[in-house]
Write a protein that holds these residues in place. Structure first.
Motif, PDB file in Angstrom:
ATOM      1  N   PRO A  76       0.800  -1.232   0.000  1.00 37.41           N
ATOM      2  CA  PRO A  76       0.000   0.000   0.000  1.00 37.41           C
ATOM      3  C   PRO A  76       0.836   1.288   0.000  1.00 37.41           C
ATOM      4  O   PRO A  76       0.514   2.241  -0.719  1.00 37.41           O
ATOM      5  CB  PRO A  76      -0.836  -0.109   1.277  1.00 37.41           C
ATOM      6  CG  PRO A  76      -0.927  -1.570   1.538  1.00 37.41           C
ATOM      7  CD  PRO A  76       0.372  -2.146   1.077  1.00 37.41           C
ATOM      8  N   VAL A  77       1.921   1.334   0.792  1.00 36.66           N
ATOM      9  CA  VAL A  77       2.744   2.555   0.857  1.00 36.66           C
ATOM     10  C   VAL A  77       3.433   2.795  -0.488  1.00 36.66           C
ATOM     11  O   VAL A  77       3.439   3.912  -1.013  1.00 36.66           O
ATOM     12  CB  VAL A  77       3.794   2.453   1.994  1.00 36.66           C
ATOM     13  CG1 VAL A  77       4.770   3.632   1.932  1.00 36.66           C
ATOM     14  CG2 VAL A  77       3.102   2.424   3.349  1.00 36.66           C
ATOM     15  N   GLU A  78       3.993   1.713  -1.053  1.00 36.12           N
ATOM     16  CA  GLU A  78       4.675   1.849  -2.347  1.00 36.12           C
ATOM     17  C   GLU A  78       3.680   2.234  -3.442  1.00 36.12           C
ATOM     18  O   GLU A  78       3.986   3.059  -4.307  1.00 36.12           O
ATOM     19  CB  GLU A  78       5.354   0.528  -2.720  1.00 36.12           C
ATOM     20  CG  GLU A  78       6.557   0.212  -1.839  1.00 36.12           C
ATOM     21  CD  GLU A  78       6.850  -1.276  -1.775  1.00 36.12           C
ATOM     22  OE1 GLU A  78       8.023  -1.645  -1.906  1.00 36.12           O
ATOM     23  OE2 GLU A  78       5.911  -2.065  -1.597  1.00 36.12           O
ATOM     24  N   MET A  79       2.476   1.664  -3.403  1.00 36.28           N
ATOM     25  CA  MET A  79       1.473   1.999  -4.418  1.00 36.28           C
ATOM     26  C   MET A  79       1.016   3.451  -4.294  1.00 36.28           C
ATOM     27  O   MET A  79       0.745   4.110  -5.297  1.00 36.28           O
ATOM     28  CB  MET A  79       0.269   1.054  -4.327  1.00 36.28           C
ATOM     29  CG  MET A  79       0.487  -0.297  -4.999  1.00 36.28           C
ATOM     30  SD  MET A  79       1.182  -0.201  -6.683  1.00 36.28           S
ATOM     31  CE  MET A  79      -0.029   0.802  -7.538  1.00 36.28           C
ATOM     32  N   ALA A  80       0.936   3.948  -3.052  1.00 32.22           N
ATOM     33  CA  ALA A  80       0.573   5.363  -2.869  1.00 32.22           C
ATOM     34  C   ALA A  80       1.619   6.255  -3.537  1.00 32.22           C
ATOM     35  O   ALA A  80       1.296   7.233  -4.212  1.00 32.22           O
ATOM     36  CB  ALA A  80       0.461   5.688  -1.379  1.00 32.22           C
ATOM     37  N   LYS A  81       2.902   5.889  -3.366  1.00 31.71           N
ATOM     38  CA  LYS A  81       3.989   6.659  -3.984  1.00 31.71           C
ATOM     39  C   LYS A  81       3.947   6.552  -5.506  1.00 31.71           C
ATOM     40  O   LYS A  81       4.080   7.545  -6.228  1.00 31.71           O
ATOM     41  CB  LYS A  81       5.349   6.155  -3.479  1.00 31.71           C
ATOM     42  CG  LYS A  81       5.626   6.470  -2.026  1.00 31.71           C
ATOM     43  CD  LYS A  81       6.969   5.885  -1.584  1.00 31.71           C
ATOM     44  CE  LYS A  81       7.330   6.298  -0.166  1.00 31.71           C
ATOM     45  NZ  LYS A  81       8.645   5.760   0.250  1.00 31.71           N
ATOM     46  N   ARG A  82       3.749   5.330  -6.011  1.00 27.88           N
ATOM     47  CA  ARG A  82       3.721   5.132  -7.468  1.00 27.88           C
ATOM     48  C   ARG A  82       2.523   5.850  -8.095  1.00 27.88           C
ATOM     49  O   ARG A  82       2.642   6.464  -9.159  1.00 27.88           O
ATOM     50  CB  ARG A  82       3.685   3.636  -7.784  1.00 27.88           C
ATOM     51  CG  ARG A  82       5.021   2.954  -7.490  1.00 27.88           C
ATOM     52  CD  ARG A  82       4.950   1.459  -7.619  1.00 27.88           C
ATOM     53  NE  ARG A  82       4.820   1.030  -8.992  1.00 27.88           N
ATOM     54  CZ  ARG A  82       5.819   0.956  -9.863  1.00 27.88           C
ATOM     55  NH1 ARG A  82       7.036   1.293  -9.497  1.00 27.88           N
ATOM     56  NH2 ARG A  82       5.614   0.549 -11.100  1.00 27.88           N
ATOM     57  N   ASN A  83       1.372   5.794  -7.422  1.00 29.41           N
ATOM     58  CA  ASN A  83       0.190   6.482  -7.962  1.00 29.41           C
ATOM     59  C   ASN A  83       0.383   7.992  -7.968  1.00 29.41           C
ATOM     60  O   ASN A  83      -0.126   8.684  -8.861  1.00 29.41           O
ATOM     61  CB  ASN A  83      -1.065   6.091  -7.180  1.00 29.41           C
ATOM     62  CG  ASN A  83      -1.558   4.710  -7.567  1.00 29.41           C
ATOM     63  OD1 ASN A  83      -1.362   4.264  -8.698  1.00 29.41           O
ATOM     64  ND2 ASN A  83      -2.192   4.013  -6.636  1.00 29.41           N
TER      65      ASN A  83
END
Length: 452
Positions: free
Chosen positions: A16-23
């Protein structure tokens, strides 16, 4: 004991944290593309091998992931072919499809297939994963995302200007200081022509493109290996090591290329792009770099590359003008220009510099504590109002201890917690707690919405 599952080398899971950054990265790039009138398309993960093979050179063909045909894929293979163990020949019989290697060739195929529906010039962007059967190493993956934008069907240099503005806007929004490097393949062709090595243009550009990585001595050694004479290499040195302002460099190179029509055309195009960019104003530095060659030989005009100034990292964006990309599919003469943001490298730069905005990392804005059935029913009606106003809210699903629910909020970095007990329900209010400061106050649902 069951074997622990794993994923293929060169691929990654994103939490979730990495996806927030990628998004945050993808959404920022997507918003800027849209600001400049680019429209989004998507193409299939799989293309026919007929589309992909032969477009990336021999090395690229080896790096294509090929997909086995469905059903009895061995039925067309003879015993003799199996014994010969010719992997390329067998792959051609067993596989008709492959995973896309980049977004450019599928885009060229898309333009040719949909030509009648497209309004030219066609400005498209595409943010999708690509796959390469490369040897995985730091910063190099077998599955990664590309964020491309291209304009096809227009020769105007205003397209190059706009793409540089897009680059400038994106990195300004990210807070990353960059240097935008620009050159022109026509200038490089002109240089090869005036030193008497026009047939060596590919060798020259490939060699000088490595200047940053291997240094001038190794570049010269490579040029010797490619068959350039000592005189030609000597005449190349002052051009490679030009200094001064962009205008001064262009004036010097124009004199050197006075006998090359192609070279002078490249100087003229570069001058125009730089002059217009001066008038519109960029926040980041743009630098004419005559050692910039870009590896792909389909570039025919302006070429660009972007480097971060505060982090040691390779190119984080690149692109250029190409005159005949759709020619590989039987539609010659359609000019285009494009750029591609390296999402994975940008991710690493933003991590290194800790530049992610706090709100981009926050999923839920407020957690409603669950004290029991009555309290939950009361909270649910407020949550509906909160969500209707676009505020991200959730209620803890179980009637668990307060400490456990608060720990959940902390673990998810939820900035506010809402609590409703008998007092709050009597007054038609709710207690809102700021998890960072510990401050809490009783508010009406409308006041809660206003605060969030």
């Amino acid at each position: 004991m069951a074997q622990k599952p794993s994923i293929p080398k060169g691929t990654r899971d994103f939490g979730p944290v990495e996806m927030a950054k990628r998004n945050y990265i993808f959404n920022t790039i997507r918003e800027v593309y849209a600001l400049y009138g680019f429209q989004q398309i998507e193409t299939p993960a799989m293309e026919t091998l007929q589309t992909l093979m032969g477009k990336y050179g021999e090395e690229g063909d080896k790096l294509l992931f090929k997909v086995l045909n469905s059903g009895d894929f061995m039925s067309k293979v003879t015993e003799q072919e199996l014994q010969e163990r010719n992997s390329l020949h067998l792959a051609a019989k067993l596989c008709e499809k492959g995973l896309r290697y980049d977004l450019t060739v599928p885009f060229a195929r898309y333009v040719v297939m949909h030509r009648e529906e497209l309004q030219l010039p066609f400005k498209r962007y595409q943010i999708q994963p690509v796959w390469r059967a490369d040897r995985p190493q730091k910063g190099r993956y077998r599955e990664f995302y590309q964020c491309d934008a291209d304009v096809v069907g227009s020769d105007s240099l205003l397209n190059e200007v706009e793409l540089m503005q897009i680059v400038d806007t994106v990195f300004t929004r990210f807070g990353i200081r960059v240097q935008i490097k620009i050159n022109n393949r026509k200038i490089l062709s002109g240089i090869a022509e005036v030193i008497g090595a026009a047939d060596k243009i590919v060798d020259i550009t490939v060699a000088i493109d490595k200047l940053d990585k291997i240094g001038i001595d190794n570049v010269n050694a490579e040029l010797r290996e490619d068959g350039l004479t000592e005189d030609q290499i000597t005449r190349l040195q002052p051009i490679i090591s030009l200094s001064g302002t962009n205008d001064e460099k262009l004036q010097t190179i124009a004199k050197v290329l006075s006998g090359s029509e192609t070279g002078l055309k490249g100087v003229e195009e570069t001058q125009y792009i730089l002059d217009v960019l001066k008038s519109v104003g960029l926040r980041n530095e743009i630098q004419l770099d005559l050692t910039l060659a870009r590896g792909l030989n389909y570039y025919t005009g302006a070429i660009f590359e972007v480097k971060a100034l505060d982090v040691e990292m390779g190119s984080i964006t690149g692109g250029g003008r190409y005159d005949n990309l759709t020619g590989i599919f039987g539609m010659p003469g359609l000019s285009g220009v494009g750029i591609s943001f390296g999402a994975d490298r940008i991710y690493d730069v933003l991590n290194t510099l800790d530049l992610y905005p706090k709100d981009s990392m926050t999923a839920t804005q407020v957690l409603f504590i669950n004290f029991g059935e009555k309290e939950t029913a009361y909270c649910l009606s407020i949550i509906n109002k909160v969500r209707a106003r676009g505020i991200r809210a959730e209620i803890y699903p179980d009637t668990a201890k307060m400490k456990k629910q608060m720990s959940y909020a902390n673990a998810k970095q939820i900035p506010f917690v809402a609590l409703a007990g008998e007092n709050e329900m009597k007054e038609g209010k709710i207690t809102l707690k700021n998890m960072e400061t510990g401050e809490q106050q009783m508010v009406t649902p409308e006041e809660l919405i206003a605060k969030l």
